[in-house]
Design a protein around this motif. Structure first.
Motif, PDB file in Angstrom:
ATOM      1  N   ASP A 130       0.824  -1.214   0.000  1.00  0.00           N
ATOM      2  CA  ASP A 130       0.000   0.000   0.000  1.00  0.00           C
ATOM      3  C   ASP A 130       0.859   1.265   0.000  1.00  0.00           C
ATOM      4  O   ASP A 130       0.370   2.355   0.226  1.00  0.00           O
ATOM      5  N   PHE A 131       2.175   1.102  -0.219  1.00  0.00           N
ATOM      6  CA  PHE A 131       3.155   2.182  -0.274  1.00  0.00           C
ATOM      7  C   PHE A 131       3.431   2.810   1.090  1.00  0.00           C
ATOM      8  O   PHE A 131       3.967   3.903   1.178  1.00  0.00           O
ATOM      9  N   SER A 132       3.070   2.128   2.160  1.00  0.00           N
ATOM     10  CA  SER A 132       3.436   2.601   3.495  1.00  0.00           C
ATOM     11  C   SER A 132       4.933   2.371   3.697  1.00  0.00           C
ATOM     12  O   SER A 132       5.488   1.374   3.227  1.00  0.00           O
ATOM     13  N   VAL A 133       5.582   3.299   4.376  1.00  0.00           N
ATOM     14  CA  VAL A 133       7.027   3.234   4.598  1.00  0.00           C
ATOM     15  C   VAL A 133       7.288   2.986   6.083  1.00  0.00           C
ATOM     16  O   VAL A 133       6.680   3.642   6.937  1.00  0.00           O
ATOM     17  N   MET A 134       8.195   2.041   6.369  1.00  0.00           N
ATOM     18  CA  MET A 134       8.518   1.750   7.750  1.00  0.00           C
ATOM     19  C   MET A 134      10.037   1.617   7.900  1.00  0.00           C
ATOM     20  O   MET A 134      10.665   0.821   7.189  1.00  0.00           O
TER      21      MET A 134
END
Length: 182
Positions: A130-134
């Motif tokens: 979902d293109f979330s960055v961690m």
């Protein structure tokens, strides 16, 4: 820190990130070997992909602005913010453009999908489907052999060894294991 991409694995040692990955791509009942899942972008950072090969092609070839070398050399460089502001929007645009070029709604249901592992500025980040960055503190893995690689790294194995172990245990991980230090 270690990284694994489907198999990249990563580890950061003395400000450098070590990444290892396999070369297997699987489509239906067929496996192909020789796929390069990790590429250097603008000779400044590395991106490894797990998921659809088409997604890897799009992300690896997307036009991402260069980071000014001075900024990248600063200890306070914020790779997390740069990914959110620069790289992820470029990747999203690339995937959106691909979807717009698909002829029918059925094809759009099979959208390019994947996860990324990014080595940037001596740090590691994961980018979700979902293109979330961690940001990642110690080590991580993405892809089908993820749990095997994580267990191997938890037990002290280096990234390349973790990928080799995952390849022994996971049907969708295999082929030549490569590694890179960024």
């Amino acid at each position: 820190k270690y990284g694994f991409i489907e198999s990249p694995y990563r580890k950061v040692i003395n400000g450098k990130v070590k990444i290892a990955w396999d070369s297997q791509a699987t489509a239906g009942s067929r496996a192909t070997y020789g796929i390069n899942k990790v590429v250097r972008i603008n000779d400044q950072f590395a991106v490894g992909i797990a998921g659809y090969l088409r997604y890897a092609n799009l992300v690896h070839r997307a036009s991402v602005n260069r980071i000014h070398p001075f900024d990248l050399s600063q200890p306070e460089f914020d790779g997390y913010a740069w990914l959110l502001d620069e790289a992820v929007p470029a990747w999203m645009k690339s995937v959106k453009r691909e979807l717009e070029n698909l002829p029918g709604e059925a094809e759009k249901l099979d959208a390019p999908w994947g996860q990324a592992l990014v080595a940037l500025g001596g740090k590691i980040y994961t980018v979700g489907a979902d293109f979330s960055v961690m940001p990642v503190e110690e080590f991580t893995a993405i892809g089908s052999g993820e749990s095997f690689a994580l267990a191997a790294m938890h037990l002290g194995k280096a990234p390349k060894q973790a990928v080799e172990i995952a390849a022994e245990l996971d049907l969708f991980t295999g082929g030549r294991v490569q590694e890179m230090t960024v």
